[in-house]
Each structure stands twice: as structure tokens, then as C-alpha cells.
Write a protein that holds these residues in place. Structure first.
Motif: not given
Length: 104
Positions: A86-93
């Protein structure tokens, strides 16, 4: 923080739909694209600080710069794999929105 190469930054942009790779029909378009990539690379440390939480920066550093897997990051930081995902997904967005500015 480790500096991303232009190739790594372009790979991120391609994977996240911020640009299209391949052959360039218009040399000016290619030059503009490369200039945007170089500018984004130069400003990346400030971009990371400005748009990501400390934890997201940690995930991005471990995943992209150090090449660690999600399970490895989860073990190292003693968090659930889903938290890392989830943290990576948010960071990528967040990064995608900012880097998209440089690719336009």
C-alpha cells in the motif's frame, strides 16, 4: 540518497504510464522529453521529500534504489507485506503525478 539514473527514471515513467517509449518521429519531441527527464532526475531528491511521507521514502529507497523485494522490506522494517504494498502504491501515485508534470 542514491541518485536514479535516467534509465531508471524512464523505466519508472514507462511502467506508470507517464510516457511512451519507442521511436521518435519528431526530434524536438524527443529532445523535450529528454530535457524533462533530466530535470526530474535533478530535482528528484527534493521531489521525494516534498511529496512522500518518511515511510514512503523508505519504501521507495529500499525497493527501487536498493532492489529489495516487498517481503524483504516487510521483514526488515517489521511490518506486514500489505503495508509495504500500500505504501509503495501510494508513493508511486504521488510520484507519478509529479513526474507526469515533467513529461508533458
Amino acid at each position: 540518497m542514491t541518485q536514479l539514473s535516467l534509465e531508471q527514471l524512464e523505466h519508472f515513467a514507462l511502467r506508470n504510464g507517464l510516457c511512451t517509449g519507442g521511436e521518435w518521429e519528431d526530434p524536438e519531441e524527443q529532445e523535450s522529453y529528454l530535457s524533462g527527464l533530466q530535470l526530474a532526475r535533478k530535482r528528484l531528491p527534493r521531489i521525494l521529500e516534498g511529496v512522500l511521507t518518511p515511510r514512503q521514502r523508505e519504501y521507495i529507497t529500499l525497493y527501487f534504489f536498493e532492489g529489495k523485494s516487498i517481503p524483504c522490506i516487510a521483514r526488515e522494517l517489521q511490518v506486514n507485506k500489505s503495508s509495504v504494498q500500500r505504501g509503495l502504491a501510494a508513493a508511486k501515485r504521488s510520484l507519478g503525478e509529479v513526474l507526469g508534470y515533467f513529461m508533458d
